[in-house]
Design a protein around this motif. Structure first.
Motif, mmCIF file in Angstrom:
data_model
loop_
_atom_site.group_PDB
_atom_site.id
_atom_site.type_symbol
_atom_site.label_atom_id
_atom_site.label_comp_id
_atom_site.label_asym_id
_atom_site.label_seq_id
_atom_site.Cartn_x
_atom_site.Cartn_y
_atom_site.Cartn_z
ATOM 1 N N GLU A 77 2.473 7.590 6.175
ATOM 2 C CA GLU A 77 2.754 7.114 7.508
ATOM 3 C C GLU A 77 4.173 7.157 7.889
ATOM 4 O O GLU A 77 4.565 7.101 9.063
ATOM 5 N N LEU A 78 5.040 7.296 6.968
ATOM 6 C CA LEU A 78 6.299 6.868 7.256
ATOM 7 C C LEU A 78 7.125 7.728 8.435
ATOM 8 O O LEU A 78 7.836 7.548 9.168
ATOM 9 N N PRO A 79 6.844 9.164 8.189
ATOM 10 C CA PRO A 79 7.652 10.086 9.127
ATOM 11 C C PRO A 79 7.186 9.563 10.751
ATOM 12 O O PRO A 79 8.069 9.858 11.409
ATOM 13 N N ASP A 80 5.913 9.588 10.681
ATOM 14 C CA ASP A 80 5.360 9.387 12.164
ATOM 15 C C ASP A 80 5.722 7.946 12.559
ATOM 16 O O ASP A 80 6.154 7.599 13.891
ATOM 17 N N ARG A 81 5.866 6.785 11.864
ATOM 18 C CA ARG A 81 6.374 5.444 12.121
ATOM 19 C C ARG A 81 7.810 5.578 12.192
ATOM 20 O O ARG A 81 8.135 4.896 13.424
ATOM 21 N N TRP A 82 8.564 6.366 11.561
ATOM 22 C CA TRP A 82 10.079 6.331 11.673
ATOM 23 C C TRP A 82 10.060 7.202 13.317
ATOM 24 O O TRP A 82 11.096 6.906 14.073
ATOM 25 N N SER A 83 9.599 8.114 13.519
ATOM 26 C CA SER A 83 9.498 8.939 14.705
ATOM 27 C C SER A 83 9.372 7.940 15.855
ATOM 28 O O SER A 83 10.095 8.065 16.801
ATOM 29 N N ALA A 84 8.311 7.337 15.621
ATOM 30 C CA ALA A 84 7.963 6.293 16.827
ATOM 31 C C ALA A 84 9.068 5.093 16.955
ATOM 32 O O ALA A 84 9.514 4.811 17.945
ATOM 33 N N TYR A 85 9.650 4.839 15.859
ATOM 34 C CA TYR A 85 10.652 3.786 15.894
ATOM 35 C C TYR A 85 12.092 4.470 16.577
ATOM 36 O O TYR A 85 12.627 3.870 17.464
ATOM 37 N N ASP A 138 0.841 -1.073 0.115
ATOM 38 C CA ASP A 138 0.014 -0.028 -0.033
ATOM 39 C C ASP A 138 0.923 1.273 0.000
ATOM 40 O O ASP A 138 1.215 1.688 1.000
ATOM 41 N N VAL A 139 1.242 1.676 -1.311
ATOM 42 C CA VAL A 139 2.273 2.718 -1.258
ATOM 43 C C VAL A 139 2.015 4.185 -0.738
ATOM 44 O O VAL A 139 2.450 4.868 -0.057
ATOM 45 N N TYR A 140 0.508 4.456 -1.093
ATOM 46 C CA TYR A 140 -0.002 5.779 -0.353
ATOM 47 C C TYR A 140 0.188 5.751 1.227
ATOM 48 O O TYR A 140 0.811 6.692 1.673
ATOM 49 N N ARG A 141 -0.208 4.625 1.776
ATOM 50 C CA ARG A 141 -0.311 4.498 3.262
ATOM 51 C C ARG A 141 1.184 4.640 3.731
ATOM 52 O O ARG A 141 1.408 5.287 4.656
ATOM 53 N N LEU A 142 2.052 3.993 2.901
ATOM 54 C CA LEU A 142 3.721 4.048 3.343
ATOM 55 C C LEU A 142 4.327 5.371 3.126
ATOM 56 O O LEU A 142 4.841 5.986 4.225
ATOM 57 N N ARG A 143 3.875 6.107 1.970
ATOM 58 C CA ARG A 143 4.329 7.522 1.963
ATOM 59 C C ARG A 143 3.822 8.447 3.153
ATOM 60 O O ARG A 143 4.778 9.410 3.611
#
Length: 88
Positions: A13-21, A6-11
């Motif tokens: 959500e990635l900043p927030d996911r990276w932040s959480a990580y 799901d490319v749209y979701r990846l693009r």
């Protein structure tokens, strides 16, 4: 079973996911900056979810923490292709 990304979701959500990580794995943005070899400002932006990392930083995370990386960045973006075939 076939998987698609799901490319749209990846693009989106990635900043927030990276932040959480990074906030979960590093005690401070300074420690993250040192580990990834980036400026303090870059690491601060990651902690705040303001931007995404470059590919080399993603690979560093994957190589240093394979299980955590998979849980945070791979598994959430895979969806079963079977329901999509029914729509197409």
């Amino acid at each position: 079973m076939a998987k698609v990304i799901d490319v749209y979701r990846l693009r989106v959500e990635l900043p927030d996911r990276w932040s959480a990580y990074v906030t979960d794995r590093f005690v401070s943005y300074e420690v993250a900056a040192t580990f990834f070899g980036v400026t303090g400002q870059t690491a601060w932006n990651w902690f705040e979810g303001l931007n995404r990392p470059s590919a080399d930083k993603m690979i560093m995370a994957q190589l240093s923490d394979p299980q955590g990386y998979h849980a945070a960045f791979i598994a959430p973006y895979l969806v079963d292709a079977a329901p999509l075939k029914a729509v197409v």
